[in-house]
Design an enzyme around this catalytic site. Structure first.
Site, mmCIF file in Angstrom:
data_model
loop_
_atom_site.group_PDB
_atom_site.id
_atom_site.type_symbol
_atom_site.label_atom_id
_atom_site.label_comp_id
_atom_site.label_asym_id
_atom_site.label_seq_id
_atom_site.Cartn_x
_atom_site.Cartn_y
_atom_site.Cartn_z
ATOM 1 N N CYS A 26 2.279 20.390 -36.262
ATOM 2 C CA CYS A 26 1.096 20.526 -35.395
ATOM 3 C C CYS A 26 1.581 20.937 -34.000
ATOM 4 O O CYS A 26 2.464 20.291 -33.427
ATOM 5 C CB CYS A 26 0.361 19.184 -35.328
ATOM 6 S SG CYS A 26 -0.951 19.145 -34.106
ATOM 7 N N GLU B 163 1.861 -10.914 5.573
ATOM 8 C CA GLU B 163 2.195 -9.498 5.783
ATOM 9 C C GLU B 163 1.530 -8.672 4.688
ATOM 10 O O GLU B 163 1.294 -9.189 3.600
ATOM 11 C CB GLU B 163 3.715 -9.289 5.629
ATOM 12 C CG GLU B 163 4.551 -10.078 6.589
ATOM 13 C CD GLU B 163 6.039 -10.073 6.191
ATOM 14 O OE1 GLU B 163 6.451 -9.260 5.338
ATOM 15 O OE2 GLU B 163 6.765 -10.903 6.735
ATOM 16 N N CYS C 73 -4.604 21.012 -35.031
ATOM 17 C CA CYS C 73 -4.180 21.798 -36.196
ATOM 18 C C CYS C 73 -5.148 21.682 -37.368
ATOM 19 O O CYS C 73 -4.928 22.285 -38.411
ATOM 20 C CB CYS C 73 -2.770 21.400 -36.617
ATOM 21 S SG CYS C 73 -2.718 19.763 -37.375
ATOM 22 N N LYS D 67 -2.527 -10.999 -4.687
ATOM 23 C CA LYS D 67 -2.865 -9.645 -5.152
ATOM 24 C C LYS D 67 -4.348 -9.355 -4.931
ATOM 25 O O LYS D 67 -5.198 -10.181 -5.281
ATOM 26 C CB LYS D 67 -2.555 -9.519 -6.652
ATOM 27 C CG LYS D 67 -1.096 -9.709 -6.983
ATOM 28 C CD LYS D 67 -0.295 -8.472 -6.711
ATOM 29 C CE LYS D 67 -0.335 -7.566 -7.911
ATOM 30 N NZ LYS D 67 0.598 -6.448 -7.793
ATOM 31 N N CYS E 110 -2.213 12.343 -36.858
ATOM 32 C CA CYS E 110 -2.150 13.663 -37.463
ATOM 33 C C CYS E 110 -0.769 13.694 -38.132
ATOM 34 O O CYS E 110 0.247 13.477 -37.479
ATOM 35 C CB CYS E 110 -2.240 14.727 -36.368
ATOM 36 S SG CYS E 110 -1.604 16.324 -36.869
ATOM 37 N N TYR F 187 10.969 -5.744 6.413
ATOM 38 C CA TYR F 187 10.367 -7.078 6.509
ATOM 39 C C TYR F 187 11.382 -8.200 6.336
ATOM 40 O O TYR F 187 11.017 -9.355 6.178
ATOM 41 C CB TYR F 187 9.236 -7.230 5.499
ATOM 42 C CG TYR F 187 9.558 -6.775 4.083
ATOM 43 C CD1 TYR F 187 10.493 -7.446 3.310
ATOM 44 C CD2 TYR F 187 8.926 -5.658 3.543
ATOM 45 C CE1 TYR F 187 10.783 -7.039 2.041
ATOM 46 C CE2 TYR F 187 9.207 -5.239 2.253
ATOM 47 C CZ TYR F 187 10.144 -5.931 1.508
ATOM 48 O OH TYR F 187 10.440 -5.515 0.240
ATOM 49 N N LYS G 190 1.403 -6.337 1.544
ATOM 50 C CA LYS G 190 2.352 -6.056 0.469
ATOM 51 C C LYS G 190 2.308 -4.549 0.241
ATOM 52 O O LYS G 190 1.348 -4.011 -0.323
ATOM 53 C CB LYS G 190 1.958 -6.817 -0.790
ATOM 54 C CG LYS G 190 2.974 -6.687 -1.889
ATOM 55 C CD LYS G 190 2.699 -7.713 -2.979
ATOM 56 C CE LYS G 190 3.768 -7.706 -4.044
ATOM 57 N NZ LYS G 190 3.906 -6.451 -4.743
HETATM 58 S S1 IVH Z 1 9.292 -10.106 0.541
HETATM 59 C C1 IVH Z 1 11.811 -13.001 -1.518
HETATM 60 N N1 IVH Z 1 7.530 -8.698 1.876
HETATM 61 O O1 IVH Z 1 6.989 -6.783 -3.297
HETATM 62 C C2 IVH Z 1 10.820 -12.101 -0.959
HETATM 63 N N2 IVH Z 1 8.103 -8.003 -0.324
HETATM 64 O O2 IVH Z 1 7.514 -8.869 -5.827
HETATM 65 C C3 IVH Z 1 10.755 -10.795 -1.634
HETATM 66 N N3 IVH Z 1 6.972 -5.979 -1.066
HETATM 67 O O3 IVH Z 1 10.272 -6.566 -4.483
HETATM 68 C C4 IVH Z 1 10.158 -9.714 -0.932
HETATM 69 N N4 IVH Z 1 5.809 -5.638 0.757
HETATM 70 O O4 IVH Z 1 9.358 -4.616 -3.181
HETATM 71 C C5 IVH Z 1 8.214 -8.835 0.723
HETATM 72 N N5 IVH Z 1 5.987 -7.540 3.153
HETATM 73 C C6 IVH Z 1 6.677 -7.668 2.018
HETATM 74 C C7 IVH Z 1 6.530 -6.760 0.952
HETATM 75 C C8 IVH Z 1 7.273 -6.966 -0.215
HETATM 76 C C9 IVH Z 1 6.080 -5.184 -0.448
HETATM 77 C C10 IVH Z 1 7.473 -5.784 -2.453
HETATM 78 C C11 IVH Z 1 8.976 -5.826 -2.597
HETATM 79 C C12 IVH Z 1 9.282 -6.924 -3.566
HETATM 80 C C13 IVH Z 1 7.964 -7.126 -4.232
HETATM 81 C C14 IVH Z 1 7.799 -8.606 -4.524
#
Ligand code: IVH
Length: 678
Positions: free
Chosen positions: A434, A114, A414, A317, A429, A230, A116
């Site tokens: 100031c 999914e 200043c 990430k 400073c 989600y 993030k």
């Molecule tokens: S699942 C145990 N799904 O990312 C699973 N999190 O560090 C925890 N987030 O605190 C979350 N999109 O705020 C999940 N599709 C997604 C997400 C998602 C964003 C954020 C959420 C969570 C952080 C995880």
């Protein structure tokens, strides 16, 4: 008659509910905005004539009339975990291996990938089809109740469509998801804030999180918040799979992100992550990665979690977005404590949809380390802040004979001579008078994490300092006696001045730890301020305390304790505190009524690794129960709480005869004490 009215009200509620779904979830409106408004108006009229017929789930009740003074703590029935991060394919393979190792050999493992979403997570509880409460994540165990704010979000149903029509029992369940703001809406919001002179939000995530914590739901309702759900959980049901849950959420009328994908193995997962990363540019909202979840809920349960994150899910990430530009100039900004921060002035360039013309250079050491010259071509990256950072120089493009960036000798504001401590990277400073420092201290004082005075933004502070209305913090509380003079200033309307004076009065209620942070003692950030306030309970006790006593507090080092002492050794600072006291500001921690329990008034030291808490959490629990945390073992300590691999502290505790608690004993004592305090 009344039966007909009540019937019509119900009918209108149904029709509006359906149109909300069509508009906010499916993005396929079936009627025009005017037609929709007519329905709402008709309902409002009937409800105002027959107020007894108003129900909580009525679409007219999204925006509450009352302000919230504080957000109540909510203990999450199931903790809201966070995710471990991965940054490359190898780490994804490692994750897959760990998942396989944790399950039976022949298990078929599927994953859901999914996006993030870069927003603020929220948990919403529905009981008998109605939205009951909503809470922030908080520390994952305890969040804050933000129901009235969440109810203003139109894509969140107040009532569910057909929640009884499914094979699962859905009388009492929770949904979790991410509240976010579209990139375009975020830009507009910041443009408006810039016009009003309000502080800009760093990124869409901060703007969502900040909005959810506003005290006025009417303002929240005006912000274009949206949500993707989600997660579906219930303590009374065993669900089958994540993919089925996403489908179910959608059928129940929730907004579910369409970019999710079911993958048969880790190779498909990797492919899905790359597809998402490419798609990122075209999405209307910010995503900063992908989330990979084991699809089977049964397998998720078998895998369980470690510390704060599940073993069955991980985040992938994406790389930070980059751009190149040319360094035109460096300006040196003077902060509230006199520290100079170099800022790169760049040729404007577009990065993640916004135009960038400045970047932080942190400090002179960083400039030296990167050997930055004027006219250099630089690579920019956006971190979590509005201001991006320079990550590298393109040496091939360096201009011949270009001049290296050097720090100034005198304060750019200043003109006093700058100084630098040998063991520090910053230039200072020293002139506390100031103008840049005066303005910086005031800006910090009024900021959201401190006294939270709305309406006193950077430009108004600058104006009021220049016009001699403001100099020190106490002047803020004298503004009310100068109302007419303020109104006479061009640009400042009567209404905005009254609003400002109101929020200044309101700020007097800010808790002690926020005030302690607001007065801007060097090195005392919001965390340290909280620790000091919890330990000493009043400013007088902090003023009296010795440096040793201050640094004996857990996580308060000598740098902070020295700075605290030197701050209160200055007569001018004590005078300001005394004036602020006279104005009724809160220099004492609220008296918490804690029932007698094992922890009250005892001192603890934590060491080693605890299985079920981070040390920070364990410390917080003890403090909540009236105990105190020390950073090192001495005779003053009553107990050492020793986790696994405890080292020298354990030896020292034994030699000093300090009692030792292992995690089991500690957990039992906590349970006992918390039960008494419920
Ligand atoms: S699942 C145990 N799904 O990312 C699973 N999190 O560090 C925890 N987030 O605190 C979350 N999109 O705020 C999940 N599709 C997604 C997400 C998602 C964003 C954020 C959420 C969570 C952080 C995880």
């Amino acid at each position: 008659m009344s039966v007909n009215i009540s019937q019509r009200i119900n009918e209108l509620k149904e029709i509006i509910l359906e149109h909300d779904y069509q508009y906010y979830i499916l993005a396929e409106p079936k009627i025009s905005d005017q037609e929709y408004d007519l329905l709402i108006k008709e309902l409002e009229k009937l409800e105002s004539d027959y107020p007894d017929l108003i129900t909580k789930d009525s679409p007219t009740q999204r925006v509450g009339k009352d302000l919230t003074s504080d957000f109540k703590p909510v203990i999450h029935k199931v903790p809201m975990l966070s995710l471990a991060n991965t940054y490359n394919e190898e780490e994804l393979f490692d994750f897959d291996r760990r998942v396989h190792d944790g399950l039976k050999k022949d298990d078929i493992i599927e994953y859901v990938v999914e996006p993030k979403i870069d927003g603020a997570s929220v948990s919403i509880n529905y009981v008998n089809g109605l939205l009951k409460t909503a809470a922030t994540r908080g520390d994952g165990v305890v969040g804050e109740e933000i129901t009235i704010n969440v109810k203003t979000i139109k894509s969140i149903p107040l009532r569910l469509i057909n929640y009884k029509a499914y094979k699962y029992k859905l009388n009492d369940f929770e949904v979790r998801g991410e509240i976010f703001i579209n990139i375009e809406d975020f830009k507009k919001l910041n443009e408006e804030r810039e016009k009003e002179g309000a502080k800009l939000f760093a990124n869409p995530r901060n703007s969502s999180a900040g909005t959810l914590k506003l005290h006025d739901p009417k303002i929240v309702a005006k912000r274009p918040l949206n949500i993707f759900l989600y997660f579906l959980i219930s303590t009374e049901e065993e669900f089958n799979s994540q993919i089925e849950n996403l489908g179910l959420l959608k059928k129940l009328g929730f907004n579910v992100n369409p970019e999710h994908r079911l993958c048969k193995n880790i190779y498909e997962v990797i492919e899905a992550c790359h597809i998402l990363e490419k798609k990122r540019e075209t999405l209307k909202y910010e995503i900063d990665g992908a989330v990979i979840k084991v699809n089977s809920i049964h397998q998720q349960k078998q895998l369980g979690s470690i510390a704060k994150s599940p073993r069955w899910a991980v985040a992938f990430k994406f790389k930070a977005k980059q751009a190149t530009s040319k360094l035109k100039r460096v300006t040196w900004q003077v902060g509230r404590t006199g520290t100079l921060t170099p800022v790169a002035e760049l040729n404007p360039v577009i990065l993640s949809g916004s135009t960038i013309s400045r970047a932080t250079l942190h400090n002179y050491d960083e400039i030296k380390r990167k050997d930055i010259h004027y006219e250099d071509t630089v690579i920019l990256e956006k971190g979590g802040d509005v201001i991006p950072k320079i990550v590298a120089i393109v040496l091939d493009k360096r201009v011949i004979n270009s001049i290296p960036v050097e720090p100034p000798e005198f304060c750019p504001v200043c003109k006093s001579k700058l100084y630098k401590l040998d063991d520090e990277v910053a230039f200072y400073c020293e002139n506390v008078e100031c103008p840049a420092q005066i303005k910086g201290r005031l800006q910090h004082f009024v900021s959201r994490g401190a006294m939270d005075i709305e309406g006193l933004g950077e430009s108004l502070i600058n104006l009021l300092v220049e016009k001699n209305f403001l100099h020190t913090f106490s002047d803020i509380y004298e503004l009310k006696d100068r109302r007419s003079e303020l109104i006479a200033i061009e640009r400042l309307g009567e209404r905005s001045i009254d609003n400002l004076l109101n929020s200044i009065e309101e700020s007097k209620k800010q808790p002690f730890h926020k005030l302690l942070y607001a007065i801007g003692i060097r090195y005392v950030g919001s965390g340290a301020a909280k620790k000091l306030a919890e330990y000493f309970l009043s400013i007088d006790k902090i003023i009296e305390a010795t440096e040793n006593e201050i640094s004996s507090i857990n996580e308060i080092g000598p740098r902070i304790s020295q700075s605290v002492k030197s701050f209160f050794n200055q007569k001018e600072n004590l005078e300001i505190i005394s004036k602020l006291k006279d104005y009724g500001l809160n220099f004492q921690s609220g008296i918490k009524i804690i029932k007698t329990n094992f922890f009250i008034n005892k001192t603890f030291v934590l060491t080693g690794t605890l299985k079920n808490f981070s040390r920070e959490e364990a410390g917080d629990r003890i403090i909540q129960l009236g105990g105190k945390i020390l950073s090192s073992i001495s005779k003053k300590a009553n107990y050492l709480i020793a986790g696994e691999n405890a080292g020298s502290k354990l030896d020292r505790a034994i030699s000093l005869g300090v009692d030792i608690l292992d995690e089991n004993k500690f957990t039992n004592l906590l349970k006992e004490a918390s039960n008494n305090n419920d």
